[in-house]
Motif scaffolding. Structure first.
Motif, mmCIF file in Angstrom:
data_model
loop_
_atom_site.group_PDB
_atom_site.id
_atom_site.type_symbol
_atom_site.label_atom_id
_atom_site.label_comp_id
_atom_site.label_asym_id
_atom_site.label_seq_id
_atom_site.Cartn_x
_atom_site.Cartn_y
_atom_site.Cartn_z
ATOM 1 N N ASP A 1 -26.580 25.401 -24.905
ATOM 2 C CA ASP A 1 -26.495 25.333 -26.355
ATOM 3 C C ASP A 1 -27.673 24.458 -26.776
ATOM 4 O O ASP A 1 -27.588 23.232 -26.801
ATOM 5 N N VAL A 2 -28.797 25.102 -27.055
ATOM 6 C CA VAL A 2 -30.075 24.407 -27.109
ATOM 7 C C VAL A 2 -30.150 23.359 -28.217
ATOM 8 O O VAL A 2 -30.887 22.375 -28.102
ATOM 9 N N GLN A 3 -29.394 23.539 -29.277
ATOM 10 C CA GLN A 3 -29.452 22.584 -30.376
ATOM 11 C C GLN A 3 -28.794 21.256 -30.014
ATOM 12 O O GLN A 3 -29.239 20.192 -30.452
ATOM 13 N N TYR A 4 -27.740 21.325 -29.195
ATOM 14 C CA TYR A 4 -26.935 20.137 -28.933
ATOM 15 C C TYR A 4 -26.929 19.698 -27.465
ATOM 16 O O TYR A 4 -26.408 18.627 -27.156
ATOM 17 N N GLY A 5 -27.472 20.527 -26.579
ATOM 18 C CA GLY A 5 -27.530 20.142 -25.176
ATOM 19 C C GLY A 5 -26.244 20.343 -24.407
ATOM 20 O O GLY A 5 -26.063 19.794 -23.322
ATOM 21 N N ASN A 6 -25.330 21.170 -24.953
ATOM 22 C CA ASN A 6 -24.117 21.498 -24.214
ATOM 23 C C ASN A 6 -24.435 22.523 -23.132
ATOM 24 O O ASN A 6 -25.326 23.357 -23.290
ATOM 25 N N VAL A 7 -23.692 22.465 -22.041
ATOM 26 C CA VAL A 7 -23.942 23.320 -20.881
ATOM 27 C C VAL A 7 -22.900 24.435 -20.863
ATOM 28 O O VAL A 7 -21.702 24.176 -20.700
ATOM 29 N N TRP A 8 -23.347 25.669 -21.059
ATOM 30 C CA TRP A 8 -22.440 26.819 -21.059
ATOM 31 C C TRP A 8 -22.398 27.449 -19.667
ATOM 32 O O TRP A 8 -23.400 27.464 -18.946
ATOM 33 N N THR A 9 -21.245 27.992 -19.309
ATOM 34 C CA THR A 9 -21.102 28.671 -18.027
ATOM 35 C C THR A 9 -20.618 30.103 -18.258
ATOM 36 O O THR A 9 -20.298 30.488 -19.380
ATOM 37 N N ASN A 10 -20.546 30.863 -17.177
ATOM 38 C CA ASN A 10 -19.994 32.222 -17.262
ATOM 39 C C ASN A 10 -18.548 32.279 -16.779
ATOM 40 O O ASN A 10 -18.010 33.357 -16.528
ATOM 41 N N ILE A 11 -17.894 31.116 -16.673
ATOM 42 C CA ILE A 11 -16.495 31.035 -16.239
ATOM 43 C C ILE A 11 -15.594 31.155 -17.470
ATOM 44 O O ILE A 11 -15.702 30.354 -18.396
ATOM 45 N N ASP A 12 -14.725 32.155 -17.492
ATOM 46 C CA ASP A 12 -13.924 32.366 -18.696
ATOM 47 C C ASP A 12 -12.591 31.631 -18.639
ATOM 48 O O ASP A 12 -12.219 31.035 -17.619
ATOM 49 N N ASP A 13 -11.875 31.668 -19.753
ATOM 50 C CA ASP A 13 -10.629 30.905 -19.866
ATOM 51 C C ASP A 13 -9.559 31.423 -18.917
ATOM 52 O O ASP A 13 -8.703 30.650 -18.469
ATOM 53 N N ALA A 14 -9.599 32.717 -18.579
ATOM 54 C CA ALA A 14 -8.597 33.268 -17.665
ATOM 55 C C ALA A 14 -8.716 32.638 -16.278
ATOM 56 O O ALA A 14 -7.706 32.328 -15.634
#
Length: 302
Positions: A207-220
């Motif tokens: 999340d380039v604006q805030y520096g959060n790290v996204w993954t491809n692991i879903d909630d399931a």
């Protein structure tokens, strides 16, 4: 009134009054060109030259230079929210002028992607399926007078073909010859749950604006691993085989659920596991980046 030069609103009104359905679909453009020069404007000019009533939108032009993986992710992130018939033009093309194929993929959900087949289609093909792939016939679908240009296919081939397809000037069958229903893919770590409860995946994007790290692991998968709201997750982040972060954070609903500056695990807008610092950049603080070679694992802390 010449309908070719009339404002789009008037054209639509005239078409509706006469019982004619508007043929135009949206054309959405993505590049790594940035907006410092006239490249994007030239592509839009070509599109409007095909049809001045064409609804034209930007996805992003801030893909890092040559970053095919990020182009693939931004298409995946965005495509599902656009209606059937939308035409995407994606130009991140470090191999421009070489033998890579220029194609138009039709997804099983009914959108079209005009792009070099260089890995850009990796995630769209996987998540939305391949209805068909056609190679662009440049003898028919190339901007007139551009035949001697080898380094701006975004303008001369992709914007032109995309605009012709979106405007209804050509059908999908007129793009060019049908290819096997397969595309060049970038290898990466799919999201998996191991028997011991460890979840493994890729960090496809920040999340380039805030520096959060996204993954491809879903909630399931998070539920499958037995990680519930309020639990603490043990997290490891690697670049290849090199550990870049080894820590823990609570799984919470949102940023304000932890004190300022503290880490958290949450679900992003795509309902995928993400790691952040409240009111700070996790990526910058821990020197984490994204891409097919960035991996994450997490499990419920004992």
């Amino acid at each position: 009134m010449d309908i070719r030069t009339a404002p789009r609103a008037i054209v639509l009104a005239l078409m509706l009054a006469s019982g004619i359905a508007a043929a135009n679909e949206a054309l959405v453009i993505q590049t790594d060109f940035g907006l410092k020069d006239g490249a994007v404007s030239a592509m839009k000019g070509v599109a409007f030259g095909v049809d001045r009533t064409l609804p034209l939108y930007d996805l992003t032009h801030e893909i890092p230079a040559y970053n095919i993986w990020e182009a693939s992710y931004r298409l995946y992130q965005t495509l599902q929210y656009w209606p059937k018939g939308t035409v995407f033009v994606s130009v991140v093309d470090p191999g421009v002028g070489t033998e890579r194929k220029s194609v138009v993929l039709k997804t099983k959900s009914g959108q079209y992607i005009v792009t070099p087949d260089n890995g850009t289609l990796t995630l769209a093909a996987e998540h939305f399926g391949i209805e068909a792939v056609r190679q662009i016939d440049e003898k028919l679908n190339r901007l007139k007078g551009s035949e001697k240009s080898y380094t701006f296919h975004g303008r001369d081939v992709y914007a032109y073909t995309g605009a012709r397809l979106a405007s209804g000037a050509i059908s999908y069958e007129q793009v060019g010859p049908l290819l096997p229903a397969e595309v060049v893919k970038i290898p990466y770590q799919p999201a998996v749950a191991e028997k011991d409860g460890t979840l493994k995946g890729t960090i496809p994007i920040l999340d380039v604006q805030y520096g959060n790290v996204w993954t491809n692991i879903d909630d399931a998968l998070l539920t499958k691993a037995g990680i519930n709201k309020g639990d603490t997750a043990c997290i490891k982040i690697r670049e290849g085989d090199v550990v870049k972060y080894d820590g823990k954070a609570p799984y919470v609903s949102s940023f304000g659920d932890v004190p300022e500056g503290q880490p958290l695990v949450y679900l992003n807008s795509l309902l995928q596991v993400s790691v952040a610092l409240n009111m700070d950049s996790f990526a910058a603080k821990h020197q984490v980046q994204s891409g097919a070679n960035w991996h994450i694992s997490l499990k419920k802390c004992s």
